[in-house]
Design a protein around this motif. Structure first.
Motif, PDB file in Angstrom:
ATOM      1  N   ASP A 167       0.826  -1.189   0.000  1.00  0.00           N
ATOM      2  CA  ASP A 167       0.000   0.000   0.000  1.00  0.00           C
ATOM      3  C   ASP A 167       0.868   1.250   0.000  1.00  0.00           C
ATOM      4  OD1 ASP A 167      -2.499   0.706  -0.416  1.00  0.00           O
ATOM      5  OD2 ASP A 167      -3.143   0.764   1.681  1.00  0.00           O
ATOM      6  N   LYS A 168       1.932   1.153  -0.765  1.00  0.00           N
ATOM      7  CA  LYS A 168       2.840   2.277  -0.816  1.00  0.00           C
ATOM      8  C   LYS A 168       2.491   3.100  -2.049  1.00  0.00           C
ATOM      9  CE  LYS A 168       7.119   2.349  -2.193  1.00  0.00           C
ATOM     10  NZ  LYS A 168       8.443   2.007  -2.546  1.00  0.00           N
ATOM     11  N   SER A 169       2.440   4.374  -1.881  1.00  0.00           N
ATOM     12  CA  SER A 169       2.151   5.203  -3.033  1.00  0.00           C
ATOM     13  C   SER A 169       3.432   5.867  -3.511  1.00  0.00           C
ATOM     14  CB  SER A 169       1.122   6.254  -2.637  1.00  0.00           C
ATOM     15  OG  SER A 169       1.050   7.220  -3.643  1.00  0.00           O
ATOM     16  N   LEU A 170       3.643   5.814  -4.821  1.00  0.00           N
ATOM     17  CA  LEU A 170       4.831   6.463  -5.380  1.00  0.00           C
ATOM     18  C   LEU A 170       4.550   7.931  -5.695  1.00  0.00           C
ATOM     19  CD1 LEU A 170       6.097   3.667  -7.795  1.00  0.00           C
ATOM     20  CD2 LEU A 170       6.875   4.185  -5.501  1.00  0.00           C
ATOM     21  N   GLY A 171       3.280   8.326  -5.446  1.00  0.00           N
ATOM     22  CA  GLY A 171       2.934   9.729  -5.659  1.00  0.00           C
ATOM     23  C   GLY A 171       2.815  10.418  -4.322  1.00  0.00           C
ATOM     24  N   GLU A 172       2.967  11.699  -4.318  1.00  0.00           N
ATOM     25  CA  GLU A 172       2.926  12.454  -3.076  1.00  0.00           C
ATOM     26  C   GLU A 172       2.050  13.678  -3.312  1.00  0.00           C
ATOM     27  OE1 GLU A 172       6.304  14.016   0.006  1.00  0.00           O
ATOM     28  OE2 GLU A 172       6.790  14.034  -2.114  1.00  0.00           O
ATOM     29  N   ILE A 173       1.255  14.039  -2.282  1.00  0.00           N
ATOM     30  CA  ILE A 173       0.364  15.180  -2.455  1.00  0.00           C
ATOM     31  C   ILE A 173       1.038  16.447  -1.952  1.00  0.00           C
ATOM     32  CG2 ILE A 173      -1.872  16.152  -1.861  1.00  0.00           C
ATOM     33  CD1 ILE A 173      -1.969  13.612  -3.520  1.00  0.00           C
ATOM     34  N   LEU A 174       1.105  17.437  -2.767  1.00  0.00           N
ATOM     35  CA  LEU A 174       1.627  18.732  -2.348  1.00  0.00           C
ATOM     36  C   LEU A 174       0.498  19.746  -2.450  1.00  0.00           C
ATOM     37  CD1 LEU A 174       5.050  18.743  -4.216  1.00  0.00           C
ATOM     38  CD2 LEU A 174       4.567  18.003  -1.888  1.00  0.00           C
ATOM     39  N   THR A 175       0.634  20.829  -1.706  1.00  0.00           N
ATOM     40  CA  THR A 175      -0.404  21.847  -1.752  1.00  0.00           C
ATOM     41  C   THR A 175       0.194  23.154  -2.225  1.00  0.00           C
ATOM     42  OG1 THR A 175      -1.413  20.748   0.104  1.00  0.00           O
ATOM     43  CG2 THR A 175      -2.237  22.921  -0.429  1.00  0.00           C
ATOM     44  N   ASP A 176      -0.499  23.758  -3.144  1.00  0.00           N
ATOM     45  CA  ASP A 176      -0.060  25.028  -3.683  1.00  0.00           C
ATOM     46  C   ASP A 176      -1.095  26.060  -3.271  1.00  0.00           C
ATOM     47  OD1 ASP A 176       1.586  26.618  -5.583  1.00  0.00           O
ATOM     48  OD2 ASP A 176      -0.327  26.784  -6.610  1.00  0.00           O
ATOM     49  N   PRO A 177      -0.663  27.143  -2.633  1.00  0.00           N
ATOM     50  CA  PRO A 177      -1.661  28.121  -2.179  1.00  0.00           C
ATOM     51  C   PRO A 177      -2.381  28.777  -3.363  1.00  0.00           C
ATOM     52  CG  PRO A 177       0.584  28.961  -1.864  1.00  0.00           C
ATOM     53  CD  PRO A 177       0.720  27.554  -2.340  1.00  0.00           C
ATOM     54  N   GLY A 178      -1.830  28.681  -4.543  1.00  0.00           N
ATOM     55  CA  GLY A 178      -2.422  29.316  -5.724  1.00  0.00           C
ATOM     56  C   GLY A 178      -3.547  28.497  -6.308  1.00  0.00           C
ATOM     57  N   PRO A 179      -3.875  28.746  -7.561  1.00  0.00           N
ATOM     58  CA  PRO A 179      -5.032  28.094  -8.188  1.00  0.00           C
ATOM     59  C   PRO A 179      -4.831  26.594  -8.379  1.00  0.00           C
ATOM     60  CG  PRO A 179      -3.803  29.403  -9.796  1.00  0.00           C
ATOM     61  CD  PRO A 179      -3.213  29.706  -8.461  1.00  0.00           C
ATOM     62  N   ARG A 180      -3.579  26.150  -8.366  1.00  0.00           N
ATOM     63  CA  ARG A 180      -3.348  24.721  -8.600  1.00  0.00           C
ATOM     64  C   ARG A 180      -3.891  23.886  -7.446  1.00  0.00           C
ATOM     65  NH1 ARG A 180       2.216  21.865 -10.572  1.00  0.00           N
ATOM     66  NH2 ARG A 180       3.202  23.027  -8.894  1.00  0.00           N
ATOM     67  N   GLY A 181      -3.904  24.454  -6.242  1.00  0.00           N
ATOM     68  CA  GLY A 181      -4.428  23.739  -5.080  1.00  0.00           C
ATOM     69  C   GLY A 181      -3.596  22.520  -4.776  1.00  0.00           C
ATOM     70  N   ARG A 182      -4.265  21.418  -4.477  1.00  0.00           N
ATOM     71  CA  ARG A 182      -3.535  20.192  -4.172  1.00  0.00           C
ATOM     72  C   ARG A 182      -3.200  19.481  -5.470  1.00  0.00           C
ATOM     73  NH1 ARG A 182      -7.270  20.265   0.351  1.00  0.00           N
ATOM     74  NH2 ARG A 182      -8.880  19.401  -0.964  1.00  0.00           N
ATOM     75  N   TYR A 183      -2.056  18.875  -5.520  1.00  0.00           N
ATOM     76  CA  TYR A 183      -1.671  18.131  -6.718  1.00  0.00           C
ATOM     77  C   TYR A 183      -0.713  17.034  -6.321  1.00  0.00           C
ATOM     78  CZ  TYR A 183       2.505  21.089  -6.445  1.00  0.00           C
ATOM     79  OH  TYR A 183       3.630  21.727  -6.011  1.00  0.00           O
TER      80      TYR A 183
END
Ligand SMILES: [Zn+2]
Ligand SMILES: [Zn+2]
Ligand SMILES: [Zn+2]
Ligand SMILES: [Zn+2]
Length: 751
Positions: A212-228
């Protein structure tokens, strides 16, 4: 449907939102503050509708139809006892299943239908399903004096399934009954089997540990991109980036798939007997697991309103699933306003970590309702209002709130606002899951119960794999984690739907730190930028600025599948239809586009495409061997007019292959050369599919089944490399299909 539309339009006249749309809570607050007499008319419209949609059951008629089907099943089953035909056992299972479906609310018939299906299933080798059917029969009140027979069968199946505890329990029960001699003998026999089973070395539970390991990571951008999402490390093509299990999905188009696990290959579907067979489960385990939700949906299925409400049905399911988790946050509150503030607090908390519980991740999904037009907003309000009234008047959903300090009116407000919030979120975040279904299956028919397809449980007969190639959307799913991926027209992932789970594979090599994109629409190879822009703007409210859309020639990949060679003998130049035609729609072969001519951009000559209709005529007469030869030749001739992997070639290959297999399934025998031709054409079609849709897409695998069938019948040459490649594709199938495909491979293809 018409009735609903009429009611909605009458209600629509009465809605006035003070000061326009603010948020979900204010919306229903303002609705509740309509002048009392208007409000009464408004709600009465919905209440009357709910009342009128109740469909009465003709219990006597149902019982009679069920009995007839069961008796027919008995005859077929007897036939199988005299011969050794597995086909008639399965045919009996199918008739008994029809009897189970018919026996709505007629418990006695239902119990008999279950009991008989259990016998046939056991005979066929479906022990788990047979075991369940015995339990079903007993539960529906199987006649007292015959119950020992059913329990004995259950014990036998438990032995087959190596379920020691269940076997012990059934044997103990049987030991307390007065049994006739032959049953006593059977009991002794099973007791011995139990002892042997107990002394057997325990089989190691070799369940592969789910990584259950994810190779992706969630980052947050205060701008319009939001979470990605970005890659935590370099990921090579084909590797799993992350998986997610959905706890909320609904079947689309009234597909009869398991409502709990989304299984579509069911050999003994168990319908809910109270909602006109619109809901089925693959097992008692799934039925029980879903019961906490279904008890609030059953009456709505009976009234058949859910399919009319689209995304709101999934929103309702989110509510029913998450309310037990949300309630503890609200139970001290005394006012609706306070509760809503708390819900907003929960949904605003910043970190959307992978570990946050699903209900929080769902509450935090973006909603685009505030950007929707009035008409759209009103439609969703009306759907939600109808569902809320339904819960209030036709279920005991609100009982759980009685002992809490806030009033029921407050809870009604909160429940409405929550369903509306989920609806708005799902509009932009809902996913559609696809799957492989039986070809040409009638509603309420099940592919696993078709005698002409199967030789034994989950093993197809030779040459039948192509009958599992119908790919279709089957579920609407909530996947809050996948929803965090932003859109790009070239997706980084290929999503495999496996029941209610998804596995996301890298669709290409991804660099460390690179953003991981999903594609919300058709991608850059299967659509024009202009045509993608519409849904992206309409539904997701943005303009795409991805790398593919912002390059100088954004449509080059799509257009490479639409290149022609001019028909005029002294021109014969390669050309792309001009820009205006491109925008119109390049698929002139669709009836809706028949009036849109294509002209050569070099010599301006109109293209007649006479070969197209000639080809279709040949397809229509493919029963005839000489016409088939001409058809294969005509396919090869397409190269004269259509350049490279022109997408029309794929479509014409599909017509050709489907027509030939229709003949083969009907008993026509093709000669060896014809099979080689057919295999060659399928390979070409697969190349085109790989180029446009990817070589692990569902489209690719669906078309590949035809090649497997020809190879399984030893009708064409192949080599190790091709076989290995083909076998590798099963990784991209849902597990239930994977098993069937692998069985097929091992039975008929692997030497
Ligand atoms: Zn299930
Ligand atoms: Zn039901
Ligand atoms: Zn784009
Ligand atoms: Zn020309």
């Amino acid at each position: 449907m018409e009735r609903l539309a009429r009611i909605f339009s009458q209600q629509n006249e009465l809605i006035t939102l003070n000061g326009g749309y603010k948020d979900e809570f204010e919306t229903f607050k303002s609705l509740a503050s309509m002048p009392a007499d208007t409000l009464q008319i408004f709600q009465k419209l919905a209440l009357d509708l709910l009342q009128d949609l109740e469909q009465p059951v003709d219990r006597k008629g149902c019982a009679e139809r069920s009995r007839n089907l069961r008796e027919e099943g008995n005859l077929v089953f007897k036939e199988s006892a005299s011969g050794s035909s597995k086909d008639s056992v399965l045919k009996a299972c199918r008739l008994y299943t029809a009897a189970v479906f018919e026996a709505e609310d007629a418990a006695e018939e239902l119990s008999l239908a279950f009991a008989n299906r259990g016998i046939a299933l056991q005979e066929y080798g479906y022990y788990r399903e047979a075991y369940d059917d015995c339990a079903n029969a007993l539960e529906c009140g199987y006649p007292e004096r015959l119950r020992h027979k059913v329990i004995m069968r259950q014990a036998y199946c438990a032995w087959k399934l190596k379920k020691i505890a269940s076997l012990e329990e059934h044997l103990e029960h049987l030991g307390q009954l007065q049994l006739k001699e032959n049953f006593k003998q059977q009991l002794e026999d099973l007791k011995q089997k139990l002892e042997l089973l107990k002394n057997q070395p325990k089989e190691q539970e070799t369940q592969a540990k789910v990584v259950d390991k994810s190779l992706g990571e969630i980052l947050t951008d205060p701008g319009p991109r939001g979470r990605y999402m970005v890659a935590k490390e370099a990921i090579s093509k084909g590797n799993v980036i992350f998986s997610e299990r959905a706890s909320c999905f609904v079947p689309l188009e009234q597909q009869l798939i398991c409502q709990q696990c989304a299984a579509s290959l069911m050999s003994a579907p168990i319908p809910c007997p109270n909602c006109h067979q619109r809901v089925v489960f693959c097992s008692r385990k799934c039925r029980d697991a879903q019961s906490a939700i279904h008890k609030f949906e059953c009456a709505a299925y009976r009234k058949d309103i859910l399919r009319l409400l689209g995304i709101s049905h999934l929103a309702l399911r989110l509510l029913l699933t998450y309310i037990p988790y949300i309630m503890p946050h609200l139970q001290e509150m005394t006012s609706a306003m306070g509760m809503w503030k708390e819900i907003m607090n929960l949904s605003r908390k910043p970190e959307a970590s992978e570990n946050a519980p699903e209900y929080l991740r769902s509450l935090r999904m973006v909603s685009q309702l505030d950007q929707a037009n009035n008409e759209e907003v009103n439609y969703h309000i009306l759907c939600v209002n109808l569902l809320q009234l339904y819960l209030k008047e036709h279920t005991d959903f609100y009982d759980q709130f009685h002992s809490l300090p806030a009033s029921i009116e407050d809870w009604q407000l909160i429940i409405s606002a929550l369903i509306l919030r989920f609806s708005g979120q799902l509009l932009a975040n809902g996913h559609v899951g696809d799957g492989l279904l039986g070809v040409g299956m009638e509603p309420k028919e099940f592919v696993m119960l078709q005698p002409e397809l199967w030789q034994k449980p989950r093993h197809l007969k030779r040459g039948q794999l192509h009958n599992l190639s119908h790919s279709d959307p089957i579920t609407a799913v909530n996947l809050p984690y996948l929803s965090l991926c932003n859109h790009a027209c070239e997706p980084s992932i290929r999503t495999k739907f496996d029941g209610c789970s998804v596995v996301n594979y890298a669709a290409k090599d991804i660099l460390d730190g690179e953003e991981i994109f999903n594609c919300y629409t058709n991608d850059y190879r299967t659509s024009l930028k202009l045509h993608r822009a519409h849904p992206l703007k309409d539904i997701y409210k943005f303009e795409c600025t991805c790398a593919k859309c912002t390059r100088t020639d954004p449509d080059q990949n799509y257009l490479s599948f639409h290149r022609y060679r001019c028909e005029k003998p002294n021109c014969r130049q390669e050309f792309l239809p001009d820009a205006k035609v491109q925008q119109n729609n390049l698929r002139w072969w669709l009836r809706s586009n028949a009036e849109k001519p294509i002209t050569c951009t070099v010599c301006q000559e109109l293209q007649h495409f006479a070969w197209y209709n000639e080809f279709l005529e040949l397809v229509g007469s493919s029963a005839d061997s000489s016409r088939r030869q001409a058809l294969f030749k005509a396919f090869d001739d397409l190269d004269k007019w259509l350049v490279d992997h022109h997408s029309l070639k794929r479509i014409m290959a599909e017509e050709l292959v489907t027509a030939c297999f229709y003949e083969i399934d009907g008993g026509t025998s093709l000669n060896d050369y014809e099979y080689e031709d057919l295999a060659r054409i399928i390979r070409k079609q697969l190349e085109g599919t790989a180029a446009q849709c990817g070589d692990n897409s569902t489209e690719y695998i669906a078309r590949m089944t035809y090649l497997w069938d020809i190879i399984a019948q030893k009708k064409c040459r192949t080599d190790k490399k091709e076989l290995l490649e083909m076998k590798g594709k099963v990784d991209y199938l849902a597990s239930e299909h994977r098993e069937v495909f692998l069985n097929y491979y091992n039975d008929f293809i692997e030497q």
